[in-house]
Write an enzyme that holds these catalytic residues in place. Structure first.
Site: not given
Ligand SMILES: [Zn+2]
Lengths: 357, 826
Positions: A160, A181, A207, A221, A264, A325
């Site tokens: 990112w 995000h 970004r 997003q 995740v 997620a």
């Protein structure tokens, strides 16, 4: 005074009707009516002569005369109707519109295509029990990274490229940024309540990135999060499969492959089979498929099971609670659905673009 | 990471087509971005130059005799070729293209079929190729010289052709930055086995530990430091096979010893560094933090000023390298080097990354150290590199290695995987046998644990595995990491697809979001187009709309991409005006634009206040010109340019539709709007927003020179506050008729119409009133104006009599005279 006889009544009626059929204006009809049926009209005069006949003859001729009068009157009525209809027809033929001329539009306004697609995405998840929440666009490093298992100095931060706010705190750090995000809301939502959680988070992200046909530095997003006891990867698949079908059609198939996002574990990305070539991946297509570049699959989102460190970070017991997620880019979804070839159209705000949606 | 299959095959059998292998790797999380093929050269062979003679007619050309081995008749075929390359020499193995080969022609810039040609009067029966002609590189300065052991007569595609997988790795898969790591992944995906390279070498002389003294002063930044000493090396170019390996993997060959360090790094992932032993003062190496202001000129020729956040490799006095980032020029390997001190160390990831970022250096070493290499790797790679240096540069290795490892762990890392967790995470039962097979294939070592997972009935679906993590994996640390390893091997298709069945939680809906979306819908329904502008703008653009310097300047981005996107907008106006100006160049409109977005108001020491705002601009004629109305008339309000009242009407309608009654309009001041043509709209004392016509000088600064621009700006939070608590309430339809009287009033010119209307509406029995005419000028006293109203009197419970209406009207006139100086117009 003419003696009314059968002969001259019949002659008179015959002549009148013949004359009537030749008339073609309402004015001439009126003149005709006066000439035959008026107070001094020929037939009226004949009828008046009935008084001089004997009773037998008067009854016989009288009936004939009345018959003649009725036939003249109904003839007049019919002819009047004919002439009126002809006039209407003529008028209608002369009073034609050029129906190819454009109509009058109401004042036109539309929602931005991003608004439309974000709503469509949110509606699909709302139907599966997800509630919409929003969060700040200017965030702390803490929520944007650290609470998502991306500590300072973690090489995954390279995923990112961040726009930092020119603000230095007392510790000499630069902790404020434009969120990269909408995932920071995972931690903010979970901090604010106990499980179960089932939310989606639409919003702007930023970004530090050079723009090209598929990259924007400012984009939207939609992040999703479901946490409870007993939520599994199978549920992730079920939810995202249902989403894919709602947006891209019932016959869609989905494919998951291993991917990496620090918040995740396991992490995947999901592709749908190409709706342009039906996953035929160029075999049947001349010149191949531009949508899926002949792979037959289109990657549409990243997802995974919430990392236990994210759960413990907000005080949820990761042995008890699990969740999934996901995150997806609405512009990319809109580009796929509407065949838009360049993401830079979205925020250039050219009305010639915006008015197509 | 570029992985040439020719290299990969050293460690694992690759018996799949490249495309299939690429697909399997990608699905397993090792994304293959591209599969590059080199080769496919027809009629190009490994040849040999047997003789070179001068060309009779050209100084720069030579006649070469080339053979590709035995001819069809059994004899040796010899061909004569004209060659212009300066480096051609007899005895070389070369790439020989026969007539009919398809080659890149540098002169035409195209691939062409090679024909026999007379060059300056001599027939040339083929061509000796450069990199460029074969599409292997850009070099056209000379021919490619192949190693002496190149097999004469073999088709070049068989000898030099290769397939290169270009991996696009996520930051966790450090292991796949190495050939052995990729080999283990491939082995798992194809059922193959990995062969690890040879690392044995001969040792002689005094032990390494006596040759050099090594100490780690800052073990928090360097967990392990291993080294060997190799005497009597001769520095020179690497053999061709080593150069080829590096070139195909995307690295430049430098010299044999340095090439070995790079080769082993690509093989094992462990970065190594070779020092010229004699440049290391007192044969002493100290791994320590730099002293403040200490200087080091690095291998890229840059003198760098260091600080204690940087870890250096120092000799007894000075830094000789920036640990794990780049070497120092003072100890660089060169032609003079006879003894090499070879380092293989483990540096702390975060510090290594910080130093590299601070120096602006993204070296191959840092790409690996910053992700956290395993310390077990250091001695393995050291031994392999020592062996290879001996092989390609000669020399004698001192016996043993130096291994400084202050805190070695008691046991190799293991992670427990319970079948319960697999089930809890995946939503399916994975038998312990299947889970173990999946992990075994990836090179993990599993032992079934006696530990019971608690809630299973035992058997295959229960139990646990104690999993030892192999040295090439740094990314497996917790149980869920192993869950991923299992599921990516057994495949995601094996997991069932199940809808959520847990209860739907109640999240109280956000009224702010609902209101904002309702406002957007209404504005669009009212004919307005939504736009979305960037929230970052230049100071210059912002200031064209509103003064923004002042006491609280807008928030600045520390690393803006350009001045165009430097400040967080404190207003929507600038972006909206710029959008209007940009669109006016495409046509005359009409334009009705709105944006619903956030503006950012700084707060001391905190995140900014993000204020949800709706702003709009209206410009151009009220309706589009067409054949119906060539002048753009016809819509409500007639033709002509939109003005203040179009904007106000939109806001009035909007407020009414969202259910906000009782808004009060007053003359207002807003820097974007023209004074005297701007209203503030309030509700219960709070400001809902502003309506106005854009100030002519603002218009000028945006190049909006084609007529008035009206607009409004509303704060959503204020609208939300003004929304009635309860839902809409039905009001009964009137049952008794209204009586209407027309009222023409003369009032002082400075009395606002809104005030007069308000007085009328507040009067008893008045149910509504419409202002239908405003007049000033002829027949009226100066300083006065005439306002004419339809006034409707009505009662809920009876039909009003004429007398009642007249009495009420008289009372109204008295009130108007007293409160507003109004008189009935005669
Ligand atoms: Zn396709």
């Amino acid at each position: 005074m003419v003696q009314p006889t059968q002969q001259n009544i019949e002659d008179l009626a015959g002549a009148a009707l013949a004359e009537l059929s030749a008339l073609d204006s309402l004015e001439s009809l009126e003149q005709w009516r006066i000439a035959y049926l008026g107070r001094r009209g020929s037939l009226t005069v004949v009828l008046r002569g009935l008084a001089g006949l004997d009773i037998e003859e008067r009854r016989r001729i009288g009936a004939l005369a009345n018959q003649a009068k009725q036939s003249l009157e109904s003839g007049l009525e019919a002819r009047t109707r004919e002439i009126n209809e002809a006039a209407l027809l003529r008028a209608a033929q002369e009073d034609r519109l050029d129906v190819t001329l454009p109509g009058r539009y109401p004042a036109e306004g539309r929602l931005h295509p991003t608004t439309q697609i974000v709503r469509e995405i949110c509606a699909a998840f709302a139907g599966m029990g997800f509630s919409v929440v929003e969060g700040p666009e200017v965030e702390w490093d803490h929520y944007n990274f650290e609470m998502l298992n991306i500590p300072k100095g973690h090489p995954a931060r390279d995923m990112w490229n961040t726009l930092w706010v020119d603000y230095t705190n007392e510790a000499g750090e630069q902790p404020m940024l434009l969120r990269t995000h909408t995932s920071p809301m995972q931690a903010r939502v979970m901090e604010s309540r106990r499980p179960p959680v089932r939310v989606i988070v639409p919003g702007k992200c930023y970004r530090y990135e050079a723009t090209d046909a598929t990259h924007e530095w400012h984009f939207y997003q939609v992040e999703g999060l479901a946490v409870d006891e007993g939520i599994t990867f199978a549920n992730l698949k079920g939810t995202l499969y249902e989403f894919a079908r709602r947006l891209f059609g019932e016959e869609r198939r989905v494919r998951f492959r291993c991917d990496y996002f620090p918040f995740v574990e396991p992490g995947v990305d999901m592709s749908i089979d190409c709706f342009a070539c039906q996953g035929a991946s160029g075999q049947a297509q001349d010149g191949g498929c531009r949508i899926c570049r002949d792979s037959g699959w289109i990657e549409i989102m990243g997802a995974g099971m919430v990392h236990p460190r994210v759960l413990s970070g907000v005080g949820y017991d990761p042995d008890k609670y699990t969740g999934f997620a996901f995150g997806l880019g609405p512009e990319r979804i809109a580009m796929l659905k509407y065949g838009i070839d360049d993401i830079r159209h979205f925020y250039a705000n050219d009305l010639r673009f915006l008015r197509q949606f | 990471m570029k992985v040439p299959l020719s290299w990969l095959r050293q460690y694992v059998d690759v018996n799949l087509p490249a495309a299939e292998l690429a697909h399997r790797l990608t699905m397993a999380g090792v994304e293959v971005g591209e599969v590059q093929e080199t080769g496919g050269w027809d009629e190009v062979y490994v040849g040999s130059v047997t003789a070179v003679r001068p060309h009779p007619n050209a100084d720069r050309l030579r006649l070469c005799t080339v053979t590709t081995g035995s001819a069809s008749d059994g004899g040796v075929e010899e061909l004569e070729v004209v060659c212009g390359a300066p480096n051609v020499a007899a005895g070389q193995k070369i790439c020989f293209a026969r007539v009919g080969a398809h080659l890149y022609n540098a002169h035409s810039g195209r691939y062409e079929t090679l024909a026999a040609a007379r060059i300056r009067g001599v027939e040339s029966q083929g061509m000796i190729c450069s990199e460029l002609e074969l599409g292997l590189g850009d070099d056209h300065s000379g021919i490619i010289v192949l190693p002496d052991d190149a097999p004469l007569g073999e088709p070049l595609s068989d000898y030099l052709g290769d397939t290169i997988l270009d991996l696009e790795l996520t930051p966790n898969r450090l292991d796949c930055l190495s050939m052995l790591g990729v080999a283990h992944e491939v082995a798992a995906l194809t059922g193959g086995a990995v062969t690890e390279p040879e690392a044995g070498y001969e040792e002689a002389g005094p032990p390494a530990a006596q040759r050099v003294s090594i100490a780690i002063a800052d073990p928090d930044l360097c967990r392990r430091y291993t080294a060997t000493v190799i005497d009597g090396v001769s520095i020179g170019p690497s053999p061709q096979w080593l150069q080829d390996r590096l070139i195909r993997a995307g690295l430049r060959p430098i010299s044999n010893v340095v090439d070995v360090t790079n080769f082993v790094m690509l093989e094992y992932n462990q970065p190594l560094h070779a020092f010229d032993f004699h440049a290391v003062k007192d044969a002493t190496v100290i791994v320590r933090r730099a002293r403040p202001g200490e200087k080091l000129t690095t291998l890229d020729g840059v003198e760098r000023v260091l600080n204690p956040e940087n870890l250096v490799i120092a000799d007894s006095n000075d830094p000789i390298g920036l640990g794990g980032v780049i070497g120092g020029a003072n100890s660089e390997i060169g032609p003079q080097t006879g003894t090499v001190l070879l380092e293989s160390a483990n540096f702390a990831a975060a510090n290594n990354r910080e130093t590299a970022q601070a120096m602006g250096l993204r070296t191959e070493a840092t790409l690996r150290f910053e992700k956290g290499l395993r310390p077990e790797l250091a001695p393995m790679a050291l031994r392999r590199a020592t062996a290879l240096i001996q092989q390609v540069a000669g020399g004698t290795a001192a016996p043993g290695i130096i291994d400084v490892y202050p805190e070695p762990p008691d046991s190799p890392p293991t992670v427990t995987l319970t079948m319960r967790r697999l089930r809890q995470s995946l939503g399916m039962d994975v038998g312990i046998t299947q889970a173990q097979a999946a992990l075994d294939s990836l090179g993990f070592h599993c032992a079934q644990s006696s530990r019971d997972d608690g809630d299973s009935g035992g058997g295959d679906a229960g139990g646990a595995l104690e999993v030892a993590i192999p040295w090439w994996r740094n990314d497996v640390n917790i149980e869920d990491d192993l869950v991923e390893e299992v599921v990516r091997v057994i495949g995601y298709d094996a997991v069932p697809t199940v809808m959520l069945s847990t209860p739907i939680p109640f999240h109280s809906p956000s009224p702010a979001i609902a209101l904002r979306e309702a406002v957007k819908d209404l504005l669009a329904a009212g004919g307005m187009q939504e736009v979305i502008n960037y929230p970052l703008a230049s100071m210059e653009l912002l200031e064209r709309a509103v003064p923004v310097g002042g006491e609280t300047p807008p928030m600045r981005i520390a690393n803006p991409m350009s001045a165009t996107h430097e400040y967080l907008r404190p207003t929507l106006q600038a972006g909206l005006l710029a959008t209007l100006a940009a669109n006016q160049s495409h046509g005359p409109g009409p334009f009705r634009l709105f944006e619903a977005g956030r503006v950012f108001l700084p707060r001391s020491g905190d995140l900014p206040e993000e204020v949800e705002t709706v702003a709009a601009l209206l410009a151009g004629r009220r309706s589009e010109t067409s054949w119906h109305n060539p002048m753009g008339g016809g819509a409500a309000g007639g033709g002509g340019a939109m003005d203040f009242f179009d904007a106000k009407g939109m806001v009035e309608w909007l407020l009414e539709r969202v259910g906000i009654g009782g808004a009060v309009w007053e003359p207002g001041e807003h820097s974007v709007y023209q004074p005297g043509r701007c209203a503030v709209v309030r509700h219960s004392g709070g400001e809902l927003g502003f309506v106005g016509e854009v100030h002519p000088s603002v218009r000028e600064r945006f190049g909006l020179d084609s007529g008035p621009v009206a607009g409004f700006e509303l704060r959503l939070a204020a609208l939300l506050e003004a929304l009635p608590e309860s839902e809409r309430h039905f009001v009964s339809l009137p049952r008794f008729p209204a009586a209407t009287r027309d009222l023409a009033l003369i009032v002082p010119a400075d009395i606002p119409a809104g005030r007069v209307t308000g007085l009328i509406l507040r009067h008893r029995l008045v149910q509504r009133a419409e202002l239908f005419d405003i007049y000033s000028g002829e027949n009226l006293a100066p300083g006065t104006k005439s306002l004419a109203f339809h006034v409707h009197f009505q009662a809920a419970d009876r039909t009003l009599t004429n007398e009642e209406v007249s009495r009420s009207l008289d009372g109204l006139l008295r009130t108007l005279e007293r409160e507003a100086g109004a008189a009935l117009r005669s």
